[in-house]
Design a protein around this motif. Structure first.
Motif, PDB file in Angstrom:
ATOM      1  N   VAL A  20       0.842  -1.203   0.000  1.00 59.40           N
ATOM      2  CA  VAL A  20       0.000   0.000   0.000  1.00 59.40           C
ATOM      3  C   VAL A  20       0.875   1.249   0.000  1.00 59.40           C
ATOM      4  O   VAL A  20       1.800   1.375   0.795  1.00 59.40           O
ATOM      5  CB  VAL A  20      -0.926   0.024   1.241  1.00 59.40           C
ATOM      6  N   SER A  21       0.570   2.163  -0.921  1.00 55.83           N
ATOM      7  CA  SER A  21       1.244   3.461  -0.963  1.00 55.83           C
ATOM      8  C   SER A  21       0.189   4.547  -0.945  1.00 55.83           C
ATOM      9  O   SER A  21      -0.867   4.405  -1.574  1.00 55.83           O
ATOM     10  CB  SER A  21       2.099   3.596  -2.233  1.00 55.83           C
ATOM     11  N   LEU A  22       0.475   5.628  -0.213  1.00 53.95           N
ATOM     12  CA  LEU A  22      -0.499   6.718  -0.098  1.00 53.95           C
ATOM     13  C   LEU A  22       0.254   7.969   0.342  1.00 53.95           C
ATOM     14  O   LEU A  22       1.156   7.893   1.173  1.00 53.95           O
ATOM     15  CB  LEU A  22      -1.562   6.321   0.923  1.00 53.95           C
ATOM     16  N   GLU A  23      -0.113   9.104  -0.246  1.00 52.57           N
ATOM     17  CA  GLU A  23       0.521  10.373   0.115  1.00 52.57           C
ATOM     18  C   GLU A  23      -0.538  11.342   0.617  1.00 52.57           C
ATOM     19  O   GLU A  23      -1.641  11.399   0.070  1.00 52.57           O
ATOM     20  CB  GLU A  23       1.203  11.009  -1.125  1.00 52.57           C
ATOM     21  N   LEU A  24      -0.167  12.095   1.635  1.00 56.11           N
ATOM     22  CA  LEU A  24      -1.080  13.103   2.184  1.00 56.11           C
ATOM     23  C   LEU A  24      -0.243  14.357   2.450  1.00 56.11           C
ATOM     24  O   LEU A  24       0.758  14.291   3.152  1.00 56.11           O
ATOM     25  CB  LEU A  24      -1.690  12.546   3.463  1.00 56.11           C
ATOM     26  N   THR A  25      -0.641  15.483   1.869  1.00 59.33           N
ATOM     27  CA  THR A  25       0.128  16.713   2.035  1.00 59.33           C
ATOM     28  C   THR A  25      -0.466  17.535   3.188  1.00 59.33           C
ATOM     29  O   THR A  25      -1.612  17.316   3.586  1.00 59.33           O
ATOM     30  CB  THR A  25       0.140  17.538   0.734  1.00 59.33           C
ATOM     31  N   PRO A  26       0.295  18.498   3.732  1.00 55.34           N
ATOM     32  CA  PRO A  26      -0.185  19.251   4.903  1.00 55.34           C
ATOM     33  C   PRO A  26      -1.524  19.937   4.638  1.00 55.34           C
ATOM     34  O   PRO A  26      -1.724  20.548   3.594  1.00 55.34           O
ATOM     35  CB  PRO A  26       0.923  20.294   5.127  1.00 55.34           C
ATOM     36  N   GLY A  27      -2.425  19.804   5.587  1.00 54.86           N
ATOM     37  CA  GLY A  27      -3.728  20.452   5.489  1.00 54.86           C
ATOM     38  C   GLY A  27      -4.744  19.704   4.655  1.00 54.86           C
ATOM     39  O   GLY A  27      -5.907  20.101   4.590  1.00 54.86           O
ATOM     40  N   GLN A  28      -4.303  18.626   4.035  1.00 52.96           N
ATOM     41  CA  GLN A  28      -5.220  17.877   3.162  1.00 52.96           C
ATOM     42  C   GLN A  28      -6.151  16.952   3.965  1.00 52.96           C
ATOM     43  O   GLN A  28      -5.768  16.434   5.013  1.00 52.96           O
ATOM     44  CB  GLN A  28      -4.389  16.990   2.226  1.00 52.96           C
ATOM     45  N   VAL A  29      -7.358  16.764   3.422  1.00 51.01           N
ATOM     46  CA  VAL A  29      -8.233  15.701   3.907  1.00 51.01           C
ATOM     47  C   VAL A  29      -8.248  14.624   2.827  1.00 51.01           C
ATOM     48  O   VAL A  29      -8.683  14.865   1.698  1.00 51.01           O
ATOM     49  CB  VAL A  29      -9.667  16.194   4.164  1.00 51.01           C
ATOM     50  N   VAL A  30      -7.718  13.465   3.170  1.00 52.26           N
ATOM     51  CA  VAL A  30      -7.685  12.339   2.231  1.00 52.26           C
ATOM     52  C   VAL A  30      -8.681  11.293   2.708  1.00 52.26           C
ATOM     53  O   VAL A  30      -8.660  10.892   3.881  1.00 52.26           O
ATOM     54  CB  VAL A  30      -6.270  11.732   2.132  1.00 52.26           C
ATOM     55  N   ALA A  31      -9.581  10.894   1.824  1.00 54.92           N
ATOM     56  CA  ALA A  31     -10.543   9.851   2.168  1.00 54.92           C
ATOM     57  C   ALA A  31     -10.000   8.504   1.717  1.00 54.92           C
ATOM     58  O   ALA A  31      -9.465   8.373   0.626  1.00 54.92           O
ATOM     59  CB  ALA A  31     -11.881  10.123   1.489  1.00 54.92           C
ATOM     60  N   LEU A  32     -10.135   7.515   2.599  1.00 61.22           N
ATOM     61  CA  LEU A  32      -9.783   6.140   2.262  1.00 61.22           C
ATOM     62  C   LEU A  32     -11.074   5.332   2.288  1.00 61.22           C
ATOM     63  O   LEU A  32     -11.704   5.195   3.332  1.00 61.22           O
ATOM     64  CB  LEU A  32      -8.777   5.587   3.269  1.00 61.22           C
ATOM     65  N   LEU A  33     -11.456   4.832   1.119  1.00 60.21           N
ATOM     66  CA  LEU A  33     -12.726   4.130   0.983  1.00 60.21           C
ATOM     67  C   LEU A  33     -12.478   2.670   0.636  1.00 60.21           C
ATOM     68  O   LEU A  33     -11.395   2.295   0.194  1.00 60.21           O
ATOM     69  CB  LEU A  33     -13.567   4.777  -0.119  1.00 60.21           C
TER      70      LEU A  33
END
Ligand SMILES: Nc1ncnc2c1ncn2[C@@H]1O[C@H](COP(=O)(O)OP(=O)(O)O)[C@@H](O)[C@H]1O
Ligand SMILES: [Mg+2]
Length: 229
Positions: A20-33
């Motif tokens: 599994v790879s995933l990136e999240l930048t500062p202030g972001q809301v990332v949804a994982l579904l």
């Protein structure tokens, strides 16, 4: 902010996260579904150091946290609002928050009580006496007292009435305004699409799709194949 790089996670011999790879930048809301059982909670546990990945790595603010103990990961600034809330029914609201209160930062107890006025009103109540919505607020408040830069919320809308879901949405908006990054694990597609800046979809321990909320909203095939809607 958070960089998950090809992680592989097991429970004993059960091979759950299969790269599994995933990136999240500062202030972001990332949804994982993703459907039940695809590995979303396992990913949250790997981030928090509760079930560490056996291969691959996880960087948080450029620090390799893959094999750090859970308490150190929390102290670096990642808060978990666990699935099913995991509050202690026989402890009061106060006891939940006092136990955790520490350090300086945006989220003093006062600031948290301003965000969740219900909890202030229920300060001495036992958590077991709270409504489902209030228990969810307590779980979020408990994560916030650590002043996290990243909040991992694992199915926060689960079991909540529509009014409480709206309240939770308001909380997410406030957190977003204060610059908190959020990994929002969800089953409720509409809720996730309303708040996410980016969407990742998981199936059988892998990320199978990544797109904007708008693109997913209009992608009937992906929704039916991976989310059953
Ligand atoms: N403690 C555990 N021991 C063994 N298998 C587990 C454990 N927890 C979850 N699993 C299995 O791992 C898979 C992924 O579970 P989970 O991460 O909870 O999925 P999700 O959160 O997407 O519903 C499922 O097949 C589940 O049965
Ligand atoms: Mg889960």
């Amino acid at each position: 902010m958070l960089s998950i790089q090809d992680i592989h996670t097991y429970y004993g011999d059960s091979y759950i996260l299969q790269g599994v790879s995933l990136e999240l930048t500062p202030g972001q809301v990332v949804a994982l579904l993703g459907r039940n059982g695809v590995g979303k909670t396992t990913l949250a546990r790997s981030i928090m150091g509760l079930t560490p990945a056996r291969r691959g790595r996880i960087l948080f603010k450029q620090i390799d946290i893959t094999n750090l103990p859970a308490h150190r990961i929390a102290r670096l600034g990642i808060g978990l609002v666990p699935q099913g809330r995991q509050i202690f029914r026989s402890l009061s609201v106060q006891e939940h928050l006092d136990v955790m209160a520490r350090g300086q930062g945006r989220w003093s107890l006062d600031a948290i009580m301003e965000l969740f006025p219900n909890l202030r009103a229920r300060w001495r109540s036992l958590a077991g006496k709270l409504s489902g919505g209030e228990q969810q607020m307590l779980a979020a408040a408990r994560a916030l007292v650590g002043n996290p830069a990243l909040l991992v919320m694992d199915e926060p809308t689960e079991g909540l009435a529509p009014l409480m879901i709206r309240e939770l949405g308001r909380t997410i908006e406030v957190l977003k305004q204060t610059g908190t990054s959020i990994l929002l694990i969800e089953q409720q597609l509409a809720f996730a699409l309303r708040y996410a800046d980016m969407v990742f979809i998981m199936s059988k321990g892998r990320i199978v799709h990544q797109c904007s909320p708008a693109d997913l909203a209009s992608d009937a095939l992906t929704k039916s194949r991976y989310l059953g809607v």
